[in-house]
Design an enzyme around this catalytic site. Structure first.
Site, PDB file in Angstrom:
ATOM      1  N   GLY A 238      17.464 -45.321 -79.740  1.00 54.05           N
ATOM      2  CA  GLY A 238      16.894 -43.971 -80.339  1.00 54.05           C
ATOM      3  C   GLY A 238      15.386 -44.005 -80.282  1.00 54.05           C
ATOM      4  O   GLY A 238      14.753 -44.421 -79.506  1.00 54.05           O
ATOM      5  N   GLU A 271      22.309 -45.694 -78.534  1.00 60.62           N
ATOM      6  CA  GLU A 271      22.249 -46.968 -79.499  1.00 60.62           C
ATOM      7  C   GLU A 271      21.262 -46.829 -80.245  1.00 60.62           C
ATOM      8  O   GLU A 271      20.341 -47.816 -80.491  1.00 60.62           O
ATOM      9  CB  GLU A 271      22.429 -48.328 -78.728  1.00 60.62           C
ATOM     10  CG  GLU A 271      23.548 -48.442 -77.742  1.00 60.62           C
ATOM     11  CD  GLU A 271      23.063 -49.427 -76.552  1.00 60.62           C
ATOM     12  OE1 GLU A 271      22.046 -50.101 -76.632  1.00 60.62           O
ATOM     13  OE2 GLU A 271      24.068 -49.997 -75.964  1.00 60.62           O
ATOM     14  N   PRO A 272      21.073 -45.821 -81.193  1.00 59.72           N
ATOM     15  CA  PRO A 272      20.133 -45.768 -81.907  1.00 59.72           C
ATOM     16  C   PRO A 272      20.048 -46.770 -83.124  1.00 59.72           C
ATOM     17  O   PRO A 272      20.893 -46.868 -83.804  1.00 59.72           O
ATOM     18  CB  PRO A 272      19.915 -44.341 -82.548  1.00 59.72           C
ATOM     19  CG  PRO A 272      21.393 -43.690 -82.433  1.00 59.72           C
ATOM     20  CD  PRO A 272      22.171 -44.722 -81.279  1.00 59.72           C
ATOM     21  N   ARG A 310       7.127 -57.066 -90.568  1.00 58.97           N
ATOM     22  CA  ARG A 310       6.673 -56.050 -89.331  1.00 58.97           C
ATOM     23  C   ARG A 310       5.168 -56.109 -89.451  1.00 58.97           C
ATOM     24  O   ARG A 310       4.363 -56.220 -88.185  1.00 58.97           O
ATOM     25  CB  ARG A 310       7.380 -54.747 -89.563  1.00 58.97           C
ATOM     26  CG  ARG A 310       8.553 -54.678 -89.175  1.00 58.97           C
ATOM     27  CD  ARG A 310       9.432 -53.255 -89.213  1.00 58.97           C
ATOM     28  NE  ARG A 310       8.332 -52.288 -89.114  1.00 58.97           N
ATOM     29  CZ  ARG A 310       7.781 -51.837 -88.251  1.00 58.97           C
ATOM     30  NH1 ARG A 310       8.006 -52.114 -86.845  1.00 58.97           N
ATOM     31  NH2 ARG A 310       6.831 -50.710 -87.868  1.00 58.97           N
ATOM     32  N   TYR A 314       3.827 -57.258 -86.003  1.00 60.96           N
ATOM     33  CA  TYR A 314       3.442 -56.236 -84.826  1.00 60.96           C
ATOM     34  C   TYR A 314       2.258 -55.432 -85.466  1.00 60.96           C
ATOM     35  O   TYR A 314       1.978 -54.615 -84.706  1.00 60.96           O
ATOM     36  CB  TYR A 314       4.410 -55.172 -84.883  1.00 60.96           C
ATOM     37  CG  TYR A 314       6.096 -55.597 -84.491  1.00 60.96           C
ATOM     38  CD1 TYR A 314       6.073 -56.109 -83.578  1.00 60.96           C
ATOM     39  CD2 TYR A 314       7.087 -55.235 -85.639  1.00 60.96           C
ATOM     40  CE1 TYR A 314       7.554 -56.584 -83.196  1.00 60.96           C
ATOM     41  CE2 TYR A 314       8.436 -55.589 -85.199  1.00 60.96           C
ATOM     42  CZ  TYR A 314       8.750 -56.338 -84.179  1.00 60.96           C
ATOM     43  OH  TYR A 314       9.910 -56.774 -83.777  1.00 60.96           O
ATOM     44  N   CYS A 341       1.448 -68.890 -97.942  1.00 61.62           N
ATOM     45  CA  CYS A 341       0.182 -69.496 -97.707  1.00 61.62           C
ATOM     46  C   CYS A 341      -0.015 -69.352 -96.087  1.00 61.62           C
ATOM     47  O   CYS A 341       0.087 -70.163 -95.428  1.00 61.62           O
ATOM     48  CB  CYS A 341       0.297 -70.828 -97.868  1.00 61.62           C
ATOM     49  SG  CYS A 341       1.005 -71.198 -99.614  1.00 61.62           S
ATOM     50  N   GLU A 342      -0.456 -68.312 -95.655  1.00 60.90           N
ATOM     51  CA  GLU A 342      -0.721 -67.627 -94.460  1.00 60.90           C
ATOM     52  C   GLU A 342      -1.762 -66.620 -94.542  1.00 60.90           C
ATOM     53  O   GLU A 342      -1.379 -65.771 -95.285  1.00 60.90           O
ATOM     54  CB  GLU A 342       0.284 -67.300 -93.404  1.00 60.90           C
ATOM     55  CG  GLU A 342       1.601 -68.151 -93.387  1.00 60.90           C
ATOM     56  CD  GLU A 342       1.552 -68.804 -91.995  1.00 60.90           C
ATOM     57  OE1 GLU A 342       0.641 -68.532 -91.020  1.00 60.90           O
ATOM     58  OE2 GLU A 342       2.305 -69.731 -91.775  1.00 60.90           O
ATOM     59  N   TYR A 369      14.354 -52.993 -89.561  1.00 60.65           N
ATOM     60  CA  TYR A 369      13.775 -54.311 -89.152  1.00 60.65           C
ATOM     61  C   TYR A 369      12.872 -54.671 -90.279  1.00 60.65           C
ATOM     62  O   TYR A 369      11.922 -55.260 -90.088  1.00 60.65           O
ATOM     63  CB  TYR A 369      12.720 -53.909 -87.732  1.00 60.65           C
ATOM     64  CG  TYR A 369      13.698 -53.496 -86.755  1.00 60.65           C
ATOM     65  CD1 TYR A 369      14.684 -54.326 -85.903  1.00 60.65           C
ATOM     66  CD2 TYR A 369      13.390 -52.175 -86.380  1.00 60.65           C
ATOM     67  CE1 TYR A 369      15.273 -53.720 -84.906  1.00 60.65           C
ATOM     68  CE2 TYR A 369      14.149 -51.671 -85.195  1.00 60.65           C
ATOM     69  CZ  TYR A 369      14.938 -52.503 -84.579  1.00 60.65           C
ATOM     70  OH  TYR A 369      15.994 -51.997 -83.681  1.00 60.65           O
TER      71      TYR A 369
HETATM   72  C1  LIG Z   1      17.133 -52.945 -80.332  1.00 66.20           C
HETATM   73  C2  LIG Z   1      18.102 -52.164 -79.465  1.00 66.20           C
HETATM   74  C3  LIG Z   1      18.466 -50.994 -79.771  1.00 66.20           C
HETATM   75  C4  LIG Z   1      17.993 -50.074 -80.724  1.00 66.20           C
HETATM   76  O1  LIG Z   1      16.686 -49.789 -80.575  1.00 66.20           O
HETATM   77  P1  LIG Z   1      16.103 -48.767 -81.584  1.00 66.20           P
HETATM   78  O2  LIG Z   1      14.663 -48.369 -81.161  1.00 66.20           O
HETATM   79  O3  LIG Z   1      16.015 -49.491 -82.821  1.00 66.20           O
HETATM   80  O4  LIG Z   1      16.913 -47.569 -81.858  1.00 66.20           O
HETATM   81  C5  LIG Z   1      19.674 -50.315 -78.881  1.00 66.20           C
HETATM   82  N1  LIG Z   1      19.993 -51.203 -77.912  1.00 66.20           N
HETATM   83  C6  LIG Z   1      19.361 -52.303 -77.521  1.00 66.20           C
HETATM   84  C7  LIG Z   1      20.076 -52.966 -76.154  1.00 66.20           C
HETATM   85  C8  LIG Z   1      18.787 -52.926 -78.295  1.00 66.20           C
HETATM   86  O5  LIG Z   1      18.137 -54.058 -77.997  1.00 66.20           O
END
Ligand SMILES: *Cc1c(COP(=O)(O)O)cnc(C)c1O
Length: 416
Positions: A238, A271-272, A310, A314, A341-342, A369
């Site tokens: 998403g 797939e969000p 994170r 990142y 300790c980093e 995450y």
């Molecule tokens: C990580 C992932 C997602 C989810 O991505 P978002 O940016 O968190 O929405 C969907 N599909 C696949 C295959 C992924 O690896």
């Protein structure tokens, strides 16, 4: 999620964060049930009458109660490991509602998925096609598959979470896709029902997604002409979320742009992950020490990179909000750092905060995450997770105990 001050103190929904911290201790993750359900419904609503299926990406936050809440509003699930498969099964998700993604599925993971009747395996290489076929043959089952193709599109996101460029490890090069579908067609154990792509996470512009989807549709249409019609197009994850200054478009805009690019006869699968749970969670932490330094002070808190990776991984930015609106102290420039300790152990850099030891802080937008990336580094116990429902809250994962931390080694401790 709703996270505002009431009478000077921070609440999530109608629940006082100080009360949560006193009861379960810090650090801890706090999620709003309403916010994560609403985020899922925003996606669902955006599709209107279009044939679609929204598979929540479990890896963003795999807490069983989070999955259960999303299942309750109608979510299917996208999983990327055998462990996530067990989590989905543990909440009673129908195996047929699961999509299995991932570049390195092991034999054991594929076998377990086939045994329980997985809805679709998103295959990422020719070698995986052969592996799935061999296992399916051994089990005497047929399985629906999609090929994840790599459209070589720049998602314009952080390099670690960019997945749709040809130098990334993910997917089958788009130019090779048709030949691989031909191979799948020769294998009676596999039924190619779809095609998938996922160009990256924390996406803030629509154009790269539409470009990728357009290419995927082109392959699907070519397959139909070649007598291999598909049923669904899986467009991947998403939208990104606003952590600092990012301006992700509204979900409805992304969905409208994508569905315009996809002929009506295909079911659209999405797939969000991040955008469902990211803004539905925060991490509570307490100030241990304030340590003056030349340019800016170190505010040393009880959460660390092992709890929220994170920032270290990142360079991610998260808003930090004090629990008490007026702390009384003087605002100073500071870095928020943990006890690990980093030097890479920091949660926020160069902020202006008025804090004293003992103060409670909320690190916002950490529902995605966050806990899932936590570890036991420095033998720290992973934090508890709390679900807020209106004015009440409940623990949905207890803080680890030292016993749990040591058990697997105690049982195998050498004698001398
Ligand atoms: C990580 C992932 C997602 C989810 O991505 P978002 O940016 O968190 O929405 C969907 N599909 C696949 C295959 C992924 O690896």
């Amino acid at each position: 999620m709703r996270c505002d001050y009431h009478n000077g103190f921070l609440q999530v929904e109608d629940c006082d964060l100080g009360a949560i911290a006193s009861e379960v201790g810090t650090p801890c993750f706090v999620y709003s049930r309403h916010a994560l359900e609403q985020a899922w419904q925003d996606y669902d609503g955006a599709f209107g009458t279009r044939k679609h299926r929204i598979c929540y990406a479990v890896k963003a936050n795999d807490n069983l109660s989070v999955l259960k809440a999303l299942q309750g509003v109608g979510a299917s699930f996208d999983i990327v490991s055998g462990g996530e498969l067990e989590r989905a099964l543990a909440i009673g998700a129908a195996p047929s509602d699961l999509v299995f993604s991932g570049v390195g599925k092991s034999e054991a993971e594929i076998q377990r998925a086939l045994e329980c009747g997985i809805g679709c395996i998103n295959i990422e290489s020719v070698a995986e096609v052969e592996r799935v076929a061999i296992i399916a043959k051994r089990l005497a089952v047929q399985v629906d598959v999609a090929l994840r193709v790599n459209p070589d599109v720049d998602a314009q996101t952080h390099p670690y979470i960019s997945t749709g460029l040809k130098e990334n490890k993910f997917g089958i090069p788009i130019d090779a896709a048709i030949a691989v579908y031909q191979r799948v067609a020769d294998l009676p154990q596999l039924r190619a029902t779809g095609i998938a792509c996922h160009i990256g996470s924390q996406l803030t512009s629509i154009a790269p997604v539409v470009e990728a989807v357009t290419q995927v549709v082109r392959i699907a249409e070519a397959l139909a002409v070649a007598g291999m019609p598909l049923e669904h197009i899986d467009v991947g994850g998403g939208l990104g979320i606003r952590y600092e200054e990012e301006q992700p478009p509204p979900v409805a805009e992304l969905v409208a742009a994508m569905t315009r690019a996809i002929p009506e006869r295909y079911t659209v699968v999405m797939e969000p992950g991040r955008s469902i749970v990211g803004k539905a969670g925060l991490m509570l932490t307490r100030v241990e020490y304030v340590k003056p330094n030349e340019n800016r002070d170190f505010v040393i808190v009880d959460a660390a990179m092992n709890d929220l990776l994170r920032p270290s991984l990142y360079d991610a930015w998260h808003e930090v909000r004090p629990y008490a609106e007026a702390s009384g102290g003087e605002a100073v420039r500071c870095d928020l750092v943990g006890p690990v300790c980093e030097s890479g152990d920091w949660l926020a850099k160069d902020r202006t905060l008025a804090v004293r030891p003992g103060d409670l802080l909320a690190v916002l937008d950490t529902g995605a995450y966050g806990f899932v990336m936590s570890s036991n580094y420095n033998a720290r116990r992973r934090p508890p997770e709390i679900l807020v429902e209106g004015a009440s809250f409940r623990v949905i994962r207890a803080r680890e105990t030292f016993n749990e931390l040591l058990a697997n080694e105690r049982a195998h401790l050498i004698e001398k």
